[in-house]
Design a protein around this motif. Structure first.
Motif, PDB file in Angstrom:
ATOM      1  N   ARG A   1       0.415  -0.931  -0.328  1.00 33.42           N
ATOM      2  CA  ARG A   1       0.032   0.005   0.387  1.00 33.42           C
ATOM      3  C   ARG A   1       1.264   1.427  -0.286  1.00 33.42           C
ATOM      4  NH1 ARG A   1      -2.351  -0.776   5.186  1.00 33.42           N
ATOM      5  NH2 ARG A   1      -3.541  -1.848   4.266  1.00 33.42           N
ATOM      6  N   LEU A   2      -0.218   2.706  -1.125  1.00 30.44           N
ATOM      7  CA  LEU A   2       1.006   3.423  -1.039  1.00 30.44           C
ATOM      8  C   LEU A   2       0.078   4.422  -0.556  1.00 30.44           C
ATOM      9  CD1 LEU A   2       4.491   4.888  -1.374  1.00 30.44           C
ATOM     10  CD2 LEU A   2       3.658   4.317  -3.985  1.00 30.44           C
ATOM     11  N   ASN A   3       0.193   5.311   0.406  1.00 30.55           N
ATOM     12  CA  ASN A   3      -0.825   7.051   0.900  1.00 30.55           C
ATOM     13  C   ASN A   3       0.421   7.982   0.265  1.00 30.55           C
ATOM     14  OD1 ASN A   3      -1.971   4.104   2.446  1.00 30.55           O
ATOM     15  ND2 ASN A   3      -3.140   5.330   1.407  1.00 30.55           N
ATOM     16  N   GLN A   4      -0.353   8.258  -0.111  1.00 36.73           N
ATOM     17  CA  GLN A   4       0.622   9.698  -0.299  1.00 36.73           C
ATOM     18  C   GLN A   4      -0.029  11.712   0.294  1.00 36.73           C
ATOM     19  OE1 GLN A   4       1.129   7.543  -3.756  1.00 36.73           O
ATOM     20  NE2 GLN A   4       2.955   8.480  -4.102  1.00 36.73           N
ATOM     21  N   ALA A   5       0.138  12.454   0.050  1.00 38.59           N
ATOM     22  CA  ALA A   5      -1.084  13.763   0.632  1.00 38.59           C
ATOM     23  C   ALA A   5       0.531  15.179   0.926  1.00 38.59           C
ATOM     24  CB  ALA A   5      -2.026  13.700   1.965  1.00 38.59           C
ATOM     25  N   GLY A   6      -0.015  16.041   0.330  1.00 36.65           N
ATOM     26  CA  GLY A   6       0.938  16.837  -0.222  1.00 36.65           C
ATOM     27  C   GLY A   6       0.427  18.386  -0.060  1.00 36.65           C
ATOM     28  N   LYS A   7       0.629  19.170   0.370  1.00 36.90           N
ATOM     29  CA  LYS A   7      -0.623  20.791  -0.313  1.00 36.90           C
ATOM     30  C   LYS A   7       0.452  22.023   0.367  1.00 36.90           C
ATOM     31  CE  LYS A   7      -2.165  20.981   5.028  1.00 36.90           C
ATOM     32  NZ  LYS A   7      -3.723  21.257   5.848  1.00 36.90           N
ATOM     33  N   ALA A   8       0.494  22.941   0.153  1.00 40.59           N
ATOM     34  CA  ALA A   8       1.310  24.170  -0.369  1.00 40.59           C
ATOM     35  C   ALA A   8       0.295  25.242  -0.461  1.00 40.59           C
ATOM     36  CB  ALA A   8       2.416  24.104  -1.070  1.00 40.59           C
TER      37      ALA A   8
ATOM     38  N   SER B   1      -4.118   6.822  -2.671  1.00 41.83           N
ATOM     39  CA  SER B   1      -4.149   5.849  -1.787  1.00 41.83           C
ATOM     40  C   SER B   1      -4.193   4.874  -3.367  1.00 41.83           C
ATOM     41  CB  SER B   1      -5.120   6.126  -1.539  1.00 41.83           C
ATOM     42  OG  SER B   1      -5.194   4.181  -0.459  1.00 41.83           O
ATOM     43  N   ILE B   2      -3.071   4.155  -3.184  1.00 46.38           N
ATOM     44  CA  ILE B   2      -3.174   2.592  -4.162  1.00 46.38           C
ATOM     45  C   ILE B   2      -2.995   1.224  -3.415  1.00 46.38           C
ATOM     46  CG2 ILE B   2      -2.712   4.470  -6.568  1.00 46.38           C
ATOM     47  CD1 ILE B   2       0.103   3.909  -6.558  1.00 46.38           C
ATOM     48  N   GLN B   3      -2.787   0.497  -3.955  1.00 43.62           N
ATOM     49  CA  GLN B   3      -2.750  -0.743  -2.865  1.00 43.62           C
ATOM     50  C   GLN B   3      -3.131  -2.451  -3.674  1.00 43.62           C
ATOM     51  OE1 GLN B   3      -4.572  -1.301   1.382  1.00 43.62           O
ATOM     52  NE2 GLN B   3      -6.042  -3.331   0.011  1.00 43.62           N
TER      53      GLN B   3
ATOM     54  N   TYR C   1      -7.805   1.884  -5.654  1.00 42.12           N
ATOM     55  CA  TYR C   1      -6.941   3.099  -6.114  1.00 42.12           C
ATOM     56  C   TYR C   1      -7.327   4.942  -5.919  1.00 42.12           C
ATOM     57  CZ  TYR C   1      -9.330   2.761 -10.762  1.00 42.12           C
ATOM     58  OH  TYR C   1      -9.442   2.133 -11.674  1.00 42.12           O
ATOM     59  N   SER C   2      -7.800   5.236  -5.267  1.00 43.73           N
ATOM     60  CA  SER C   2      -8.465   6.698  -5.475  1.00 43.73           C
ATOM     61  C   SER C   2      -7.058   8.015  -5.060  1.00 43.73           C
ATOM     62  CB  SER C   2      -8.892   6.744  -3.655  1.00 43.73           C
ATOM     63  OG  SER C   2      -8.201   7.161  -2.745  1.00 43.73           O
ATOM     64  N   ARG C   3      -7.602   9.327  -5.993  1.00 41.79           N
ATOM     65  CA  ARG C   3      -7.041  10.203  -5.911  1.00 41.79           C
ATOM     66  C   ARG C   3      -7.634  11.456  -5.936  1.00 41.79           C
ATOM     67  NH1 ARG C   3      -2.041   8.808 -10.324  1.00 41.79           N
ATOM     68  NH2 ARG C   3      -0.987   7.452  -8.072  1.00 41.79           N
ATOM     69  N   LYS C   4      -7.265  12.539  -5.554  1.00 45.59           N
ATOM     70  CA  LYS C   4      -7.736  13.932  -5.282  1.00 45.59           C
ATOM     71  C   LYS C   4      -6.386  14.861  -5.275  1.00 45.59           C
ATOM     72  CE  LYS C   4     -11.548  12.833  -2.192  1.00 45.59           C
ATOM     73  NZ  LYS C   4     -11.971  12.748  -1.046  1.00 45.59           N
TER      74      LYS C   4
ATOM     75  N   LEU D   1       3.069  -1.121  -8.604  1.00 41.70           N
ATOM     76  CA  LEU D   1       3.758  -0.948  -7.734  1.00 41.70           C
ATOM     77  C   LEU D   1       3.262  -2.670  -7.770  1.00 41.70           C
ATOM     78  CD1 LEU D   1       3.575   0.045  -5.335  1.00 41.70           C
ATOM     79  CD2 LEU D   1       1.653   0.065  -4.723  1.00 41.70           C
ATOM     80  N   ALA D   2       1.959  -2.647  -7.810  1.00 47.01           N
ATOM     81  CA  ALA D   2       2.418  -4.912  -7.796  1.00 47.01           C
ATOM     82  C   ALA D   2       3.131  -5.999  -8.860  1.00 47.01           C
ATOM     83  CB  ALA D   2       0.692  -5.257  -7.968  1.00 47.01           C
ATOM     84  N   ALA D   3       3.397  -4.854  -9.511  1.00 48.97           N
ATOM     85  CA  ALA D   3       4.230  -5.637 -10.833  1.00 48.97           C
ATOM     86  C   ALA D   3       5.387  -5.663  -9.856  1.00 48.97           C
ATOM     87  CB  ALA D   3       4.066  -5.697 -12.252  1.00 48.97           C
ATOM     88  N   GLY D   4       6.406  -4.136  -9.542  1.00 52.38           N
ATOM     89  CA  GLY D   4       7.679  -4.221  -9.225  1.00 52.38           C
ATOM     90  C   GLY D   4       7.492  -4.995  -8.082  1.00 52.38           C
ATOM     91  N   ALA D   5       6.841  -5.136  -7.131  1.00 56.93           N
ATOM     92  CA  ALA D   5       6.817  -5.879  -5.716  1.00 56.93           C
ATOM     93  C   ALA D   5       7.128  -7.162  -6.228  1.00 56.93           C
ATOM     94  CB  ALA D   5       5.293  -5.635  -4.804  1.00 56.93           C
ATOM     95  N   ALA D   6       6.691  -7.467  -7.297  1.00 55.76           N
ATOM     96  CA  ALA D   6       6.568  -8.880  -7.572  1.00 55.76           C
ATOM     97  C   ALA D   6       8.102  -9.690  -8.140  1.00 55.76           C
ATOM     98  CB  ALA D   6       5.369  -9.526  -9.154  1.00 55.76           C
ATOM     99  N   VAL D   7       8.703  -8.204  -8.204  1.00 58.09           N
ATOM    100  CA  VAL D   7       9.445  -8.055  -8.911  1.00 58.09           C
ATOM    101  C   VAL D   7      10.577  -8.715  -8.170  1.00 58.09           C
ATOM    102  CG1 VAL D   7      11.746  -7.374  -9.763  1.00 58.09           C
ATOM    103  CG2 VAL D   7       9.922  -6.937 -11.458  1.00 58.09           C
ATOM    104  N   GLY D   8      10.794  -7.769  -6.527  1.00 61.28           N
ATOM    105  CA  GLY D   8      11.329  -8.164  -5.575  1.00 61.28           C
ATOM    106  C   GLY D   8      11.010  -9.260  -5.053  1.00 61.28           C
ATOM    107  N   ALA D   9       9.527  -9.395  -5.040  1.00 62.56           N
ATOM    108  CA  ALA D   9       9.032 -10.889  -4.212  1.00 62.56           C
ATOM    109  C   ALA D   9      10.080 -12.098  -5.225  1.00 62.56           C
ATOM    110  CB  ALA D   9       8.018 -11.261  -3.864  1.00 62.56           C
ATOM    111  N   GLU D  10      10.865 -11.959  -6.167  1.00 59.74           N
ATOM    112  CA  GLU D  10      11.082 -13.105  -7.571  1.00 59.74           C
ATOM    113  C   GLU D  10      12.022 -12.986  -6.636  1.00 59.74           C
ATOM    114  OE1 GLU D  10      11.134 -15.060 -11.465  1.00 59.74           O
ATOM    115  OE2 GLU D  10      11.087 -12.382 -11.037  1.00 59.74           O
TER     116      GLU D  10
END
Length: 544
Positions: A228-235, A246-248, A270-273, A325-334
């Motif tokens: 899971r990757l959660n992100q937020a930013g404001k300025a 948020s992507i999972q 996935y959700s984004r704003k 994100l999932a495909a990259g994690a599969a590479v790391g797991a392998e």
């Protein structure tokens, strides 16, 4: 086969696939085309990327980019090193709650075996998108890093417990490490980062979480995890510019008999704003993907919220990011199960052998988690002569027979490579033929003896102080012994076992342990103890 150089094929779609959303499927494919994941990934500066995104609405942020980039790299490098050290059992026991370590597996095993393990290169900072659109390679690299470091922790701890550590930067940045191990074996590991600089009106938060029981395949070749990757930013004044994502991915992998990734089932959310002075956009949805033979197909798409003029493009970006994100994690797991973390080979070298001697070498493959033997295909490769048979054990356990060359001196090695549904392992056995013999000296208490060993695989004796010790080897690594004689008028006798100690291929000592008896005027007195002997190579010994 290592899935490192290019994920384009991995993410290609079958031409005959009937997709529930062909347009989204094509656009995700295009977004990820020719995506490359490097073997080792340097830290991108994600706070700097936040500035790049948010400075479109707040231009004054641009001049602070270089300082934020340096601070971001330094802070998250510290977090990565601490995680790796804790997973390897380093850093001391004072970390209350850190789960117990399985010292024979996971990251600790990787470090002891000298595998490439530099967390500062592997862990992409979890602040991955403090305002950043993470479609494509950045998301994939985050997946690789999450599996490599965060996911690998699951195979290096045991028992239940929790651990947290806070790392403070000098410019308002902060990182939090968290590891929670449940009683059922589930481990959740995360790294989060935060930047809060009120004078700039800048806030950014991000968190990468990896949840699994193990990245080592089970007996059927199955691996399950959630990333899971959660992100937020404001300025800006009152948060004039903002971003929230948020992507999972919930992933089930299947491994074939060659320790290769064979099948993937991926459920993404996935959700984004995003909002700025000209309005905002918001999307949400879910998608199910599957692969067979390296190609991904969209099985289901469930769109959710979709508001704003750029919603369609944002959804494509989010869906691509979640799959990457999932495909990259599969590479790391392998990488994890293919690099000796999950299985190991048990085989002992016969060490020093005679010319033309035949040596039987039992070979077994076992799981590093202590669950026992693993049926594996083992390939044996000989260097230095003369022959080995067989060169392949179709299904371990098995036995390899080595025949030494007809030479007075030779160095040989046998490389063993094991592949199975539970992972890969490699072991190298070293053998030699040499004319060198050993002198042996030592004993215990009042007994001091010496002798010559022509061949550690053949019987030898040590004599001195009125006592004779006869060693009968079962191999060049040890065997049994018996002694008798008298010291100062007292009769001695005993039996036991002994072990030969080695420094590489050179024998350095013998440790003998067992019960013995001493005849006295009051009768026999029995006890047990150790004898220590030193070995030194000698040349031109009278060995016939």
């Amino acid at each position: 086969m290592r899935r490192i150089a290019c994920l384009a094929g991995l993410l290609a779609l079958a031409a005959c696939n009937t997709s529930p959303n062909p347009k989204l499927e094509r656009e995700v494919q295009a977004a990820l085309a020719d995506m490359k994941v490097p073997e080792h990934s340097a830290f991108p500066s994600l706070n700097a990327e936040t500035v790049d995104i948010l400075s479109r609405a707040v231009p004054t942020l641009t001049k602070h980019r270089a300082a934020l980039e340096a601070a971001d790299k330094a802070l998250l490098a510290q977090a990565a090193v601490e995680l790796a050290n804790r997973a390897a059992g380093q850093g001391g026991p004072e970390a209350a709650g850190w789960p117990g370590h399985r010292v024979s597996s996971g990251l600790a095993l990787a470090q002891r075996r000298g595998l490439a393990l530099d967390p500062r290169e592997w862990l992409i900072p979890p602040a991955q998108a403090q305002g950043l659109d993470v479609s494509g390679v950045n998301s994939a690299i985050s997946g690789v890093a999450g599996a490599s470091l965060l996911g690998g922790i699951a195979d290096s701890v045991s028992g239940s417990g929790s651990y947290e550590s806070v790392i403070e930067g000098k410019g308002g940045e902060r990182a939090l490490i968290s590891v929670v191990s449940e009683s059922d074996g589930t481990v959740s590991a995360s790294v989060s980062s935060n930047v809060d600089i009120p004078v700039l009106g800048l806030q950014a938060d991000a968190k990468t979480t990896f949840i699994t029981k193990s990245l080592c395949p089970d007996a059927s070749g199955r691996v399950e995890f959630t990333i899971r990757l959660n992100q937020a930013g404001k300025a800006g004044t009152s948060g004039a510019a903002s971003y929230d994502s948020s992507i999972q991915a919930e992933v089930v992998l299947s491994v074939n008999d060659n320790a290769e990734l064979a099948d993937q089932q991926i459920h993404t959310r996935y959700s984004r704003k995003a909002a700025g002075s000209k309005g905002g956009t918001a999307i949400a949805g879910e998608a199910d993907w599957r692969s067979d033979g390296g190609k991904f197909m969209l099985d289901a798409h469930r769109p959710g919220e979709r508001n704003g003029g750029s919603a369609e493009a944002m959804e494509t970006s989010a869906a691509a990011a979640a799959l990457a994100l999932a495909a990259g994690a599969a590479v790391g797991a392998e990488r994890h199960w293919q690099n000796g973390h999950c299985v190991r080979i048990k085989a002992r070298s016969p060490g020093r052998v005679d010319p033309k001697a035949q040596s039987s070498i039992p070979v077994m493959v076992v799981a590093t988690d202590g669950t026992g033997e693993v049926p594996a295909k083992v390939t044996a490769t000989l260097s230095g002569g003369a022959s080995i048979d067989p060169t392949v054990i179709a299904k371990s356990p098995g036995t390899i027979v080595h025949t030494a060359p007809d030479a007075k001196k030779a160095e040989m090695s046998i490389r063993l490579d094991a592949v199975s549904r539970r992972g890969k392992a490699t072991e190298t056995l070293r053998l030699n033929i040499s004319e060198g013999a050993y002198s042996i000296t030592g004993g215990a208490g009042d007994f001091e003896g010496s002798g010559t060993i022509c061949d550690l695989a053949k019987p030898f004796t040590v004599e001195g102080s009125g006592v004779k010790v006869t060693f009968t080897p079962s191999s060049a690594q040890g065997g049994s012994y018996r002694y008798s004689g008298s010291i100062s008028g007292f009769r001695l006798s005993g039996t036991g076992t002994y072990t030969v100690q080695y420094d590489g291929e050179v024998a350095t000592g013998v440790v003998a342990t067992g019960p013995g008896s001493v005849g006295t005027s009051a009768g026999m007195v029995r006890g047990a103890g150790d004898e220590q002997y030193e070995l030194s190579p000698v040349h031109n010994a009278n060995c016939g």
